[in-house]
Motif scaffolding. Structure first.
Motif, PDB file in Angstrom:
ATOM      1  N   ILE A  72       0.818  -1.209   0.000  1.00 51.24           N
ATOM      2  CA  ILE A  72       0.000   0.000   0.000  1.00 51.24           C
ATOM      3  C   ILE A  72       0.855   1.264   0.000  1.00 51.24           C
ATOM      4  CG2 ILE A  72      -1.662   1.325   1.368  1.00 51.24           C
ATOM      5  CD1 ILE A  72      -2.800  -1.407   2.297  1.00 51.24           C
ATOM      6  N   THR A  73       1.959   1.251   0.754  1.00 58.01           N
ATOM      7  CA  THR A  73       2.801   2.447   0.860  1.00 58.01           C
ATOM      8  C   THR A  73       3.962   2.451  -0.131  1.00 58.01           C
ATOM      9  OG1 THR A  73       4.161   1.422   2.609  1.00 58.01           O
ATOM     10  CG2 THR A  73       2.246   2.743   3.304  1.00 58.01           C
ATOM     11  N   THR A  78       1.345   4.541  -4.101  1.00 54.68           N
ATOM     12  CA  THR A  78       1.045   5.870  -3.570  1.00 54.68           C
ATOM     13  C   THR A  78       1.238   6.979  -4.584  1.00 54.68           C
ATOM     14  OG1 THR A  78       3.290   6.062  -2.666  1.00 54.68           O
ATOM     15  CG2 THR A  78       1.583   5.198  -1.206  1.00 54.68           C
ATOM     16  N   ASN A  79       2.044   6.757  -5.632  1.00 58.49           N
ATOM     17  CA  ASN A  79       2.272   7.815  -6.623  1.00 58.49           C
ATOM     18  C   ASN A  79       0.981   8.297  -7.278  1.00 58.49           C
ATOM     19  OD1 ASN A  79       4.994   7.994  -6.222  1.00 58.49           O
ATOM     20  ND2 ASN A  79       5.586   6.797  -8.000  1.00 58.49           N
ATOM     21  N   CYS A  80      -0.033   7.460  -7.291  1.00 57.54           N
ATOM     22  CA  CYS A  80      -1.326   7.847  -7.878  1.00 57.54           C
ATOM     23  C   CYS A  80      -2.346   8.212  -6.806  1.00 57.54           C
ATOM     24  CB  CYS A  80      -1.865   6.719  -8.748  1.00 57.54           C
ATOM     25  SG  CYS A  80      -0.955   6.502 -10.298  1.00 57.54           S
ATOM     26  N   HIS A  81      -1.896   8.362  -5.554  1.00 57.59           N
ATOM     27  CA  HIS A  81      -2.785   8.715  -4.447  1.00 57.59           C
ATOM     28  C   HIS A  81      -2.300  10.017  -3.810  1.00 57.59           C
ATOM     29  CE1 HIS A  81      -5.359   5.040  -3.865  1.00 57.59           C
ATOM     30  NE2 HIS A  81      -4.427   4.534  -4.643  1.00 57.59           N
ATOM     31  N   SER A  82      -2.314  11.101  -4.563  1.00 54.77           N
ATOM     32  CA  SER A  82      -1.821  12.381  -4.055  1.00 54.77           C
ATOM     33  C   SER A  82      -2.984  13.271  -3.625  1.00 54.77           C
ATOM     34  CB  SER A  82      -0.995  13.091  -5.122  1.00 54.77           C
ATOM     35  OG  SER A  82      -1.797  13.416  -6.240  1.00 54.77           O
ATOM     36  N   ALA A  83      -2.696  14.189  -2.699  1.00 57.33           N
ATOM     37  CA  ALA A  83      -3.730  15.101  -2.212  1.00 57.33           C
ATOM     38  C   ALA A  83      -3.836  16.363  -3.057  1.00 57.33           C
ATOM     39  CB  ALA A  83      -3.440  15.479  -0.762  1.00 57.33           C
ATOM     40  N   ASP A  84      -2.806  16.676  -3.834  1.00 57.86           N
ATOM     41  CA  ASP A  84      -2.788  17.921  -4.604  1.00 57.86           C
ATOM     42  C   ASP A  84      -3.162  17.747  -6.070  1.00 57.86           C
ATOM     43  OD1 ASP A  84      -0.564  16.592  -5.517  1.00 57.86           O
ATOM     44  OD2 ASP A  84       0.896  18.091  -4.841  1.00 57.86           O
ATOM     45  N   GLY A  85      -3.568  16.539  -6.454  1.00 58.94           N
ATOM     46  CA  GLY A  85      -3.958  16.316  -7.845  1.00 58.94           C
ATOM     47  C   GLY A  85      -2.805  16.172  -8.804  1.00 58.94           C
ATOM     48  N   VAL A  86      -1.575  16.142  -8.292  1.00 59.30           N
ATOM     49  CA  VAL A  86      -0.387  15.997  -9.139  1.00 59.30           C
ATOM     50  C   VAL A  86       0.164  14.587  -8.960  1.00 59.30           C
ATOM     51  CG1 VAL A  86       1.950  16.808  -9.609  1.00 59.30           C
ATOM     52  CG2 VAL A  86       0.176  18.436  -8.958  1.00 59.30           C
ATOM     53  N   PRO A  87       0.190  13.774 -10.013  1.00 59.07           N
ATOM     54  CA  PRO A  87       0.761  12.430  -9.872  1.00 59.07           C
ATOM     55  C   PRO A  87       2.250  12.498  -9.568  1.00 59.07           C
ATOM     56  CG  PRO A  87       0.296  12.930 -12.171  1.00 59.07           C
ATOM     57  CD  PRO A  87      -0.277  14.046 -11.382  1.00 59.07           C
ATOM     58  N   ARG A  88       2.756  11.465  -8.922  1.00 58.54           N
ATOM     59  CA  ARG A  88       4.165  11.382  -8.606  1.00 58.54           C
ATOM     60  C   ARG A  88       4.824  10.326  -9.499  1.00 58.54           C
ATOM     61  NH1 ARG A  88       2.100  15.129  -6.034  1.00 58.54           N
ATOM     62  NH2 ARG A  88       2.901  15.878  -4.027  1.00 58.54           N
ATOM     63  N   GLN A  89       6.166  10.383  -9.554  1.00 62.44           N
ATOM     64  CA  GLN A  89       6.923   9.446 -10.387  1.00 62.44           C
ATOM     65  C   GLN A  89       8.118   8.916  -9.612  1.00 62.44           C
ATOM     66  OE1 GLN A  89       7.799  12.116 -13.714  1.00 62.44           O
ATOM     67  NE2 GLN A  89       6.477  10.912 -15.050  1.00 62.44           N
ATOM     68  N   GLY A  90       8.464   7.667  -9.891  1.00 59.49           N
ATOM     69  CA  GLY A  90       9.687   7.083  -9.358  1.00 59.49           C
ATOM     70  C   GLY A  90       9.603   6.722  -7.894  1.00 59.49           C
ATOM     71  N   LEU A  91      10.642   6.026  -7.429  1.00 60.37           N
ATOM     72  CA  LEU A  91      10.688   5.627  -6.030  1.00 60.37           C
ATOM     73  C   LEU A  91      10.855   6.845  -5.128  1.00 60.37           C
ATOM     74  CD1 LEU A  91      12.934   2.422  -6.237  1.00 60.37           C
ATOM     75  CD2 LEU A  91      10.438   2.589  -6.259  1.00 60.37           C
ATOM     76  N   GLY A  92      11.387   7.956  -5.664  1.00 60.56           N
ATOM     77  CA  GLY A  92      11.532   9.180  -4.892  1.00 60.56           C
ATOM     78  C   GLY A  92      10.287  10.036  -4.860  1.00 60.56           C
ATOM     79  N   GLN A  93       9.252   9.638  -5.583  1.00 56.89           N
ATOM     80  CA  GLN A  93       7.955  10.318  -5.612  1.00 56.89           C
ATOM     81  C   GLN A  93       8.066  11.798  -6.011  1.00 56.89           C
ATOM     82  OE1 GLN A  93       6.213   9.019  -1.655  1.00 56.89           O
ATOM     83  NE2 GLN A  93       4.879   7.961  -3.082  1.00 56.89           N
ATOM     84  N   ARG A  94       8.860  12.077  -7.025  1.00 64.02           N
ATOM     85  CA  ARG A  94       8.977  13.440  -7.533  1.00 64.02           C
ATOM     86  C   ARG A  94       7.713  13.796  -8.329  1.00 64.02           C
ATOM     87  NH1 ARG A  94      11.881   9.993 -10.609  1.00 64.02           N
ATOM     88  NH2 ARG A  94      11.465   9.959 -12.845  1.00 64.02           N
ATOM     89  N   MET A 146      -8.835   9.649  -1.011  1.00 67.49           N
ATOM     90  CA  MET A 146      -7.964   8.498  -0.763  1.00 67.49           C
ATOM     91  C   MET A 146      -6.500   8.870  -0.961  1.00 67.49           C
ATOM     92  SD  MET A 146      -9.689   5.997   0.329  1.00 67.49           S
ATOM     93  CE  MET A 146      -8.496   4.682   0.130  1.00 67.49           C
ATOM     94  N   ALA A 147      -6.147  10.101  -0.618  1.00 70.10           N
ATOM     95  CA  ALA A 147      -4.746  10.534  -0.729  1.00 70.10           C
ATOM     96  C   ALA A 147      -3.889   9.757   0.273  1.00 70.10           C
ATOM     97  CB  ALA A 147      -4.645  12.030  -0.468  1.00 70.10           C
ATOM     98  N   TRP A 148      -2.766   9.217  -0.227  1.00 71.56           N
ATOM     99  CA  TRP A 148      -1.866   8.434   0.622  1.00 71.56           C
ATOM    100  C   TRP A 148      -0.475   9.034   0.732  1.00 71.56           C
ATOM    101  CZ3 TRP A 148      -2.874   2.804  -1.543  1.00 71.56           C
ATOM    102  CH2 TRP A 148      -4.190   2.425  -1.219  1.00 71.56           C
ATOM    103  N   VAL A 149      -0.062   9.851  -0.225  1.00 71.75           N
ATOM    104  CA  VAL A 149       1.293  10.394  -0.216  1.00 71.75           C
ATOM    105  C   VAL A 149       1.511  11.190   1.066  1.00 71.75           C
ATOM    106  CG1 VAL A 149       2.908  11.982  -1.330  1.00 71.75           C
ATOM    107  CG2 VAL A 149       1.495  10.482  -2.728  1.00 71.75           C
ATOM    108  N   GLY A 150       2.540  10.829   1.814  1.00 68.43           N
ATOM    109  CA  GLY A 150       2.864  11.535   3.046  1.00 68.43           C
ATOM    110  C   GLY A 150       2.051  11.119   4.261  1.00 68.43           C
ATOM    111  N   ARG A 151       1.122  10.172   4.092  1.00 68.21           N
ATOM    112  CA  ARG A 151       0.290   9.725   5.202  1.00 68.21           C
ATOM    113  C   ARG A 151       0.912   8.501   5.870  1.00 68.21           C
ATOM    114  NH1 ARG A 151      -5.041  11.669   3.938  1.00 68.21           N
ATOM    115  NH2 ARG A 151      -4.690  13.801   3.196  1.00 68.21           N
ATOM    116  N   SER A 152       0.675   8.378   7.171  1.00 70.94           N
ATOM    117  CA  SER A 152       1.136   7.193   7.890  1.00 70.94           C
ATOM    118  C   SER A 152       0.272   5.996   7.523  1.00 70.94           C
ATOM    119  CB  SER A 152       1.066   7.427   9.401  1.00 70.94           C
ATOM    120  OG  SER A 152      -0.297   7.494   9.826  1.00 70.94           O
TER     121      SER A 152
END
Length: 221
Positions: A72-73, A78-94, A146-152
């Motif tokens: 899940i994490t 999580t790259n597709c579960h962002s709170a700001d509507g911006v998808p993330r990329q890579g293991l670094g979640q840029r 269902m935002a997960w980026v940065g969530r515990s």
């Protein structure tokens, strides 16, 4: 002024022309195909049976979800579960490059849908930094609820159990989504150059079911 012999005159006129006919430097050869090693797969998930030694049902439930939480994490999820509507990329979640947003429905803004680049299947490339473009028929951002980026993991667990934030789904429907959904399945086959999530969707789905069967208890937020 004394005239030059014809042979010297011809030579003096020819030399400047020869300068423009010299052989050009050889063009740079194209770089060889990317041969850098792909990211190592994450360690396998522990199977459900390995938690049988935990006598307390609540503690076992938390342990089961914590193990499932390795999927899940994982950035593939999580790259597709962002709170700001911006998808993330890579293991670094840029943040996604080129700069895009999920738009009102998670499928991209008007005129630039996700499907403009993300096709129904992964698209292999020969780039040095980009080896493939992810693809899936259902490619989209998750709802902001269902935002997960940065969530515990505990916070994510509470989201999954809350019908007001999980699309009105029951725990049985959540388990079916985790164990059967084809977009979730993409995490185990993300394309060349991308680290997959650990184990298999079958093992992951079994962990989620066992978590539900033991009370669906969450880790501390």
């Amino acid at each position: 002024m004394r005239a030059l012999p014809v042979s010297l005159l011809a030579l003096s006129l020819t030399l400047p022309l020869l300068g423009g006919c010299t052989r050009p430097a050889p063009s740079r050869e194209p770089p060889p195909p990317d041969t850098a090693p792909e990211p190592a797969p994450a360690a396998a998930l522990r199977p459900v049976a390995s938690f049988d030694g935990i006598a307390d049902p609540r503690a076992r439930s938390v342990a089961l979800f914590t193990e499932a939480g390795r999927v899940i994490t994982h950035p593939r999820c999580t790259n597709c579960h962002s709170a700001d509507g911006v998808p993330r990329q890579g293991l670094g979640q840029r943040p996604h490059l080129p700069a895009v947003t999920g738009g009102a429905d998670g499928h991209g803004p008007p005129g630039l849908p996700c499907t403009a680049c993300h096709q129904a299947v992964n698209l292999p490339l020969m780039g040095e930094s980009l080896r493939s473009i992810p693809g899936n028929p259902k490619w989209a951002l998750a709802p902001v609820e269902m935002a997960w980026v940065g969530r515990s993991l505990g916070s994510i667990c509470a989201q999954l159990k809350d019908p007001t934030r999980n699309g009105g789904k029951s725990l049985a429907e959540i388990q079916h989504h985790m164990a059967e959904d084809e977009l979730v399945a993409w995490g185990w086959a993300p394309g060349r150059g991308l680290q997959p999530v650990p184990a298999s969707q079958r093992v992951f789905g079994a962990l989620i079911q066992a978590w539900i069967d033991t009370g669906a208890h969450c880790p501390e937020p």
